[in-house]
Design a protein around this motif. Structure first.
Motif, PDB file in Angstrom:
ATOM      1  N   ARG A   1       0.826  -1.164   0.018  1.00 38.18           N
ATOM      2  CA  ARG A   1       0.190   0.070   0.110  1.00 38.18           C
ATOM      3  C   ARG A   1       0.880   1.224   0.050  1.00 38.18           C
ATOM      4  O   ARG A   1       0.535   2.202  -0.878  1.00 38.18           O
ATOM      5  N   THR A   2       1.879   1.152   0.912  1.00 39.23           N
ATOM      6  CA  THR A   2       2.670   2.502   0.781  1.00 39.23           C
ATOM      7  C   THR A   2       3.399   2.670  -0.314  1.00 39.23           C
ATOM      8  O   THR A   2       3.626   3.834  -0.778  1.00 39.23           O
ATOM      9  N   ALA A   3       3.980   1.428  -1.024  1.00 40.33           N
ATOM     10  CA  ALA A   3       4.652   1.514  -2.359  1.00 40.33           C
ATOM     11  C   ALA A   3       3.945   2.043  -3.448  1.00 40.33           C
ATOM     12  O   ALA A   3       4.100   2.821  -4.496  1.00 40.33           O
ATOM     13  N   GLY A   4       2.696   1.693  -3.339  1.00 38.95           N
ATOM     14  CA  GLY A   4       1.737   2.176  -4.344  1.00 38.95           C
ATOM     15  C   GLY A   4       1.523   3.749  -4.285  1.00 38.95           C
ATOM     16  O   GLY A   4       1.589   4.668  -5.318  1.00 38.95           O
ATOM     17  N   GLY A   5       1.600   4.457  -3.113  1.00 34.74           N
ATOM     18  CA  GLY A   5       1.461   5.713  -3.025  1.00 34.74           C
ATOM     19  C   GLY A   5       2.809   6.462  -3.118  1.00 34.74           C
ATOM     20  O   GLY A   5       2.703   7.441  -4.008  1.00 34.74           O
ATOM     21  N   GLU A   6       3.828   5.851  -3.141  1.00 31.16           N
ATOM     22  CA  GLU A   6       4.981   6.335  -3.283  1.00 31.16           C
ATOM     23  C   GLU A   6       5.444   6.431  -4.966  1.00 31.16           C
ATOM     24  O   GLU A   6       5.843   7.164  -5.366  1.00 31.16           O
ATOM     25  N   ALA A   7       4.872   5.184  -5.584  1.00 35.38           N
ATOM     26  CA  ALA A   7       4.857   5.191  -6.952  1.00 35.38           C
ATOM     27  C   ALA A   7       4.300   6.361  -7.628  1.00 35.38           C
ATOM     28  O   ALA A   7       4.644   7.003  -8.550  1.00 35.38           O
ATOM     29  N   LEU A   8       3.038   6.592  -7.191  1.00 38.01           N
ATOM     30  CA  LEU A   8       2.124   7.660  -7.570  1.00 38.01           C
ATOM     31  C   LEU A   8       2.608   8.917  -7.546  1.00 38.01           C
ATOM     32  O   LEU A   8       3.044   9.722  -8.495  1.00 38.01           O
ATOM     33  N   MET A   9       3.459   9.185  -6.429  1.00 37.70           N
ATOM     34  CA  MET A   9       4.207  10.237  -6.050  1.00 37.70           C
ATOM     35  C   MET A   9       5.369  10.526  -7.233  1.00 37.70           C
ATOM     36  O   MET A   9       5.662  11.589  -7.658  1.00 37.70           O
ATOM     37  N   GLY A  10       6.226   9.351  -7.201  1.00 35.10           N
ATOM     38  CA  GLY A  10       7.346   9.477  -8.106  1.00 35.10           C
ATOM     39  C   GLY A  10       7.132   9.903  -9.510  1.00 35.10           C
ATOM     40  O   GLY A  10       7.671  10.595 -10.147  1.00 35.10           O
ATOM     41  N   PHE A  11       6.106   9.155 -10.001  1.00 35.10           N
ATOM     42  CA  PHE A  11       5.834   9.336 -11.472  1.00 35.10           C
ATOM     43  C   PHE A  11       4.850  10.643 -11.750  1.00 35.10           C
ATOM     44  O   PHE A  11       5.030  11.334 -12.502  1.00 35.10           O
ATOM     45  N   GLY A  12       4.188  11.266 -10.643  1.00 36.06           N
ATOM     46  CA  GLY A  12       3.527  12.724 -10.792  1.00 36.06           C
ATOM     47  C   GLY A  12       4.612  13.592 -10.735  1.00 36.06           C
ATOM     48  O   GLY A  12       4.568  14.480 -11.459  1.00 36.06           O
ATOM     49  N   MET A  13       5.595  13.472  -9.783  1.00 39.79           N
ATOM     50  CA  MET A  13       6.696  14.521  -9.638  1.00 39.79           C
ATOM     51  C   MET A  13       7.754  14.319 -11.185  1.00 39.79           C
ATOM     52  O   MET A  13       7.918  15.526 -11.800  1.00 39.79           O
ATOM     53  N   ALA A  14       7.767  13.255 -11.750  1.00 38.21           N
ATOM     54  CA  ALA A  14       8.551  12.971 -13.008  1.00 38.21           C
ATOM     55  C   ALA A  14       7.788  13.880 -14.165  1.00 38.21           C
ATOM     56  O   ALA A  14       8.449  14.634 -15.062  1.00 38.21           O
ATOM     57  N   VAL A  15       6.394  13.701 -14.085  1.00 39.82           N
ATOM     58  CA  VAL A  15       5.739  14.297 -15.343  1.00 39.82           C
ATOM     59  C   VAL A  15       5.750  16.110 -14.929  1.00 39.82           C
ATOM     60  O   VAL A  15       5.828  16.616 -15.943  1.00 39.82           O
TER      61      VAL A  15
ATOM     62  N   GLY B   1       4.168  15.316   1.586  1.00 38.85           N
ATOM     63  CA  GLY B   1       4.308  15.168   0.234  1.00 38.85           C
ATOM     64  C   GLY B   1       3.224  15.554  -0.827  1.00 38.85           C
ATOM     65  O   GLY B   1       3.309  16.041  -1.659  1.00 38.85           O
ATOM     66  N   ALA B   2       2.032  14.732  -0.463  1.00 41.65           N
ATOM     67  CA  ALA B   2       0.807  14.989  -1.096  1.00 41.65           C
ATOM     68  C   ALA B   2       0.407  16.377  -1.164  1.00 41.65           C
ATOM     69  O   ALA B   2       0.036  17.009  -2.190  1.00 41.65           O
ATOM     70  N   LEU B   3       0.438  16.960  -0.057  1.00 40.39           N
ATOM     71  CA  LEU B   3       0.139  18.316   0.126  1.00 40.39           C
ATOM     72  C   LEU B   3       0.904  19.186  -0.463  1.00 40.39           C
ATOM     73  O   LEU B   3       0.750  20.316  -1.199  1.00 40.39           O
ATOM     74  N   ALA B   4       2.356  19.018  -0.637  1.00 35.32           N
ATOM     75  CA  ALA B   4       3.374  19.815  -1.451  1.00 35.32           C
ATOM     76  C   ALA B   4       3.077  19.540  -2.924  1.00 35.32           C
ATOM     77  O   ALA B   4       3.169  20.629  -3.556  1.00 35.32           O
ATOM     78  N   MET B   5       2.762  18.572  -3.257  1.00 33.88           N
ATOM     79  CA  MET B   5       2.437  18.269  -4.885  1.00 33.88           C
ATOM     80  C   MET B   5       0.919  19.153  -5.246  1.00 33.88           C
ATOM     81  O   MET B   5       0.989  19.653  -6.381  1.00 33.88           O
ATOM     82  N   VAL B   6      -0.008  19.240  -4.236  1.00 28.15           N
ATOM     83  CA  VAL B   6      -1.148  20.070  -4.531  1.00 28.15           C
ATOM     84  C   VAL B   6      -0.651  21.433  -4.557  1.00 28.15           C
ATOM     85  O   VAL B   6      -1.177  22.232  -5.477  1.00 28.15           O
ATOM     86  N   TYR B   7       0.229  22.123  -3.506  1.00 27.84           N
ATOM     87  CA  TYR B   7       0.638  23.466  -3.330  1.00 27.84           C
ATOM     88  C   TYR B   7       1.159  23.591  -4.712  1.00 27.84           C
ATOM     89  O   TYR B   7       0.953  24.594  -5.301  1.00 27.84           O
ATOM     90  N   MET B   8       2.372  22.720  -5.350  1.00 29.02           N
ATOM     91  CA  MET B   8       2.966  23.055  -6.577  1.00 29.02           C
ATOM     92  C   MET B   8       1.975  23.148  -7.804  1.00 29.02           C
ATOM     93  O   MET B   8       2.252  24.051  -8.779  1.00 29.02           O
ATOM     94  N   SER B   9       1.162  22.129  -7.679  1.00 23.92           N
ATOM     95  CA  SER B   9       0.138  22.147  -8.770  1.00 23.92           C
ATOM     96  C   SER B   9      -0.635  23.443  -9.003  1.00 23.92           C
ATOM     97  O   SER B   9      -1.084  23.967  -9.728  1.00 23.92           O
ATOM     98  N   VAL B  10      -1.252  24.086  -7.726  1.00 24.72           N
ATOM     99  CA  VAL B  10      -2.056  25.191  -7.710  1.00 24.72           C
ATOM    100  C   VAL B  10      -0.877  26.383  -8.139  1.00 24.72           C
ATOM    101  O   VAL B  10      -1.672  27.386  -8.768  1.00 24.72           O
ATOM    102  N   ALA B  11       0.326  26.381  -7.538  1.00 29.35           N
ATOM    103  CA  ALA B  11       1.121  27.343  -7.884  1.00 29.35           C
ATOM    104  C   ALA B  11       1.513  27.461  -9.592  1.00 29.35           C
ATOM    105  O   ALA B  11       1.305  28.506 -10.032  1.00 29.35           O
ATOM    106  N   MET B  12       1.241  26.361 -10.021  1.00 30.27           N
ATOM    107  CA  MET B  12       1.413  26.350 -11.688  1.00 30.27           C
ATOM    108  C   MET B  12       0.111  27.063 -12.179  1.00 30.27           C
ATOM    109  O   MET B  12       0.394  27.699 -13.275  1.00 30.27           O
ATOM    110  N   VAL B  13      -0.961  26.915 -11.711  1.00 29.11           N
ATOM    111  CA  VAL B  13      -1.962  27.500 -12.077  1.00 29.11           C
ATOM    112  C   VAL B  13      -2.280  28.897 -11.936  1.00 29.11           C
ATOM    113  O   VAL B  13      -2.248  29.667 -12.928  1.00 29.11           O
ATOM    114  N   ALA B  14      -1.614  29.240 -10.936  1.00 31.87           N
ATOM    115  CA  ALA B  14      -1.803  30.793 -10.475  1.00 31.87           C
ATOM    116  C   ALA B  14      -0.658  31.560 -11.115  1.00 31.87           C
ATOM    117  O   ALA B  14      -0.877  32.705 -11.283  1.00 31.87           O
TER     118      ALA B  14
END
Length: 188
Positions: free
Chosen positions: A35-49, A94-107
């Motif tokens: 379960r932890t690895a699945g969330g970390e894989a999502l984070m890794g690939f999301g960061m890569a994109v 980490g997830a909140l940081a990704m949300v923050y950076m995504s919103v910063a990209m919109v703004a």
């Protein structure tokens, strides 16, 4: 987030490699690790994109809102699991940081995450401090490991070394993703 070409590609490789290893970790015999690895894989690939150079991928502003929604959902899922203990709080941050950076990209004007001339916002500064601390702490945990694990120390499944159950490799994966997050926040 889009930085200089070579730095962006190195960040993409680091994050995608971490995500790929996390996919391998999902083969673990331990449900919590899967379960932890699945969330970390999502984070890794999301960061890569997210780190891809703008010349390769420049998604419309609405796509960044989609990223924010995906990582907000992932953060809520992890926060729900973390209510029993503090083991998963790093994943929530980490997830909140990704949300923050995504919103910063919109703004940001032009959708490239620039803060403008106002200096570093407080949230970015707090996240930078958190991830810098996590990098230092994770590195310190790895430093005392002096001996290489022998073949008998690794769990084996059907005669193949159990890469999914190597705690030091999981720590290296988290360390590399924290370094990637640090680089992305600096480029924000």
């Amino acid at each position: 987030m889009h930085g200089p070409g070579s730095a962006s590609w190195l960040l993409v490789a680091l994050c995608a490699g971490s995500g790929a290893y996390c996919l391998l970790r999902m083969r673990s015999g331990v449900e919590e690790q899967r379960r932890t690895a699945g969330g970390e894989a999502l984070m890794g690939f999301g960061m890569a994109v997210m780190a891809l150079p703008a010349a390769v991928l420049d998604p419309p502003r609405g796509a960044w809102l989609g990223y924010a929604a995906v990582f907000a959902a992932a953060g809520l899922r992890v926060a729900w699991a973390a209510r029993r203990g503090q083991r998963h709080l790093h994943h929530v941050v980490g997830a909140l940081a990704m949300v923050y950076m995504s919103v910063a990209m919109v703004a940001a004007p032009g959708g490239h995450g620039a803060h403008g001339g106002a200096g570093v916002p407080v949230v970015t500064g707090v996240l930078l401090l958190y991830f810098a601390g996590h990098v230092l702490l994770s590195g310190a945990r790895l430093a005392p490991v002096g001996a290489v694990a022998g073949a008998g120390d690794v769990a084996s499944v059907n005669g193949v070394a159990g890469w999914a159950d190597r705690p030091e490799l999981a720590l290296v994966c988290r360390l590399s993703m924290s370094m990637g997050m640090l680089a992305m926040l600096l480029a924000l």
